[in-house]
Design an enzyme around this catalytic site. Structure first.
Site, short mmCIF file in Angstrom:
data_model
loop_
_atom_site.label_atom_id
_atom_site.label_comp_id
_atom_site.label_asym_id
_atom_site.label_seq_id
_atom_site.Cartn_x
_atom_site.Cartn_y
_atom_site.Cartn_z
CG HIS A 249 37.26 39.72 40.32
ND1 HIS A 249 37.42 41.10 40.43
CD2 HIS A 249 36.28 39.38 41.20
CE1 HIS A 249 36.58 41.57 41.33
NE2 HIS A 249 35.88 40.55 41.81
CG ASP B 29 41.23 42.07 38.25
OD1 ASP B 29 41.06 43.23 37.83
OD2 ASP B 29 40.34 41.41 38.83
CG ASP C 167 39.94 44.18 41.20
OD1 ASP C 167 41.14 43.86 41.05
OD2 ASP C 167 39.05 43.82 40.41
CG HIS D 34 36.21 38.65 34.02
ND1 HIS D 34 36.81 37.65 34.74
CD2 HIS D 34 36.11 39.71 34.86
CE1 HIS D 34 37.08 38.08 35.97
NE2 HIS D 34 36.67 39.33 36.06
#
Length: 321
Positions: free
Chosen positions: A165, A163, A250, A126
């Site tokens: 996200h 991931d 995740d 990120h």
């Protein structure tokens, strides 16, 4: 060349002290305890990495942002945003995470490893060029990919981000590049809100970003179909010289921060495809870098499964020879 998957990790990663934050040192402790209990650390190369230099960090980040992280850490810590914290040791440890990722690339390109797995903290995907967010300070994978191109002479690097996200930082850093093919499979809608299918890159980089937003509840079959039907043909067309994986866990069905249904065994099948792609397109060159995963037990079991799959490729080659 090592006959098993090399690990690049350090006890020092726990010195990035986030307290009771979901991204905390217990994540790596759970992984190492699981691997040790399964005998998977016996006779395995485990590399203590070196910290990245400021020059290394500048491959993907603005110097003023790097200085800001250093200043906040030196002042005793603080928050970059509501969920991205810096402790007194975070600047040094985030440099160590980036350095581990660079070293992983060098080991694969230098022939020390066919593939390896970096277990760093903090995660990185990120982190934007000029600011951190989403638990991330420096973008480990982006720095490593830029190192492979700018310093090691590669022309085509694929980053595959699984991931849950979307890796908005990695996408943004390479949005205008035709040398890095960024691929993301992620839950949508979900933080950080980016990663639409129409985000395909800009200018020279148009067509070199592939986003596959998936609905909440997607499980193994959806992920594997996306890889088989969409990702593999696009990778074949790109012909990467190196594959780097942003390996977040995740999307696991037990993870508290998302709503996906990938199983531990499913991560093994995803890893088997990563291994196959590397063997088909880039002489097996595969670097895997840990991102998210916030149920320590599910994270540890999934990492164990992935390492088993990566180890299998070397065992199969030994049998064939």
């Amino acid at each position: 060349m090592n006959s098993t998957t090399t690990l690049l990790c350090s006890d020092r990663f726990r010195e990035h002290d986030t307290g009771e934050h979901p991204e905390n040192g217990r994540r790596l402790l759970a992984i190492m305890e699981r691997l040790r209990g399964a005998g998977m650390l016996d006779d395995r190369a485990i590399i203590e990495p070196h910290a990245a230099t400021v020059e290394d960090l500048c491959l993907a980040h603005d110097i003023r942002y790097i200085e800001l992280v250093h200043e906040v850490a030196d002042a005793g810590g603080g928050y970059l945003d509501s969920d991205t914290c810096i402790s007194p040791r975070s600047y040094e440890i985030a440099r160590l995470a980036a350095g581990a990722s660079i070293e992983a690339v060098d080991r694969v390109l230098g022939g020390d490893d066919l593939h390896n797995f970096v277990l760093p903290r903090p995660p990185g995907h990120h982190a934007m060029r000029a600011h951190g967010m989403g638990f991330c300070l420096f973008n480990n994978v982006a720095i490593a990919a830029r190192h492979a191109i700018d310093r090691r002479g590669l022309m085509r690097v694929a980053i595959l981000d699984w991931d849950v996200h979307h890796g908005n930082g990695t996408q943004a850093i390479f949005l205008d590049s035709d040398q890095v093919f960024y691929i993301s499979l992620h839950q949508s809608p979900l933080y950080p809100g980016s990663g639409r299918m129409d985000e395909e890159g800009v200018r020279h980089g148009y067509g070199y970003t592939l986003n596959l937003p998936l609905r909440a509840g997607s499980g193994d079959a959806v992920y594997l179909a996306a890889l088989d039907e969409i990702v593999e043909p696009r990778l074949a067309a790109f012909q990467p010289e190196l594959i780097i994986v942003s390996a977040g866990f995740d999307a696991h069905q037990s993870d508290p921060l998302a709503s996906m249904a990938v199983t531990t065994e499913g991560y093994g099948e995803i890893a088997r495809r990563m291994r196959r792609y590397a063997e088909a397109f880039c002489q097996g060159r595969l670097v895997t870098v840990l991102e998210g995963g916030y149920n320590p037990d599910a994270l540890a079991r999934s990492v164990e499964t992935v390492i088993h799959v990566l180890d299998e490729s070397d065992l199969e080659k030994e049998h064939e020879s």
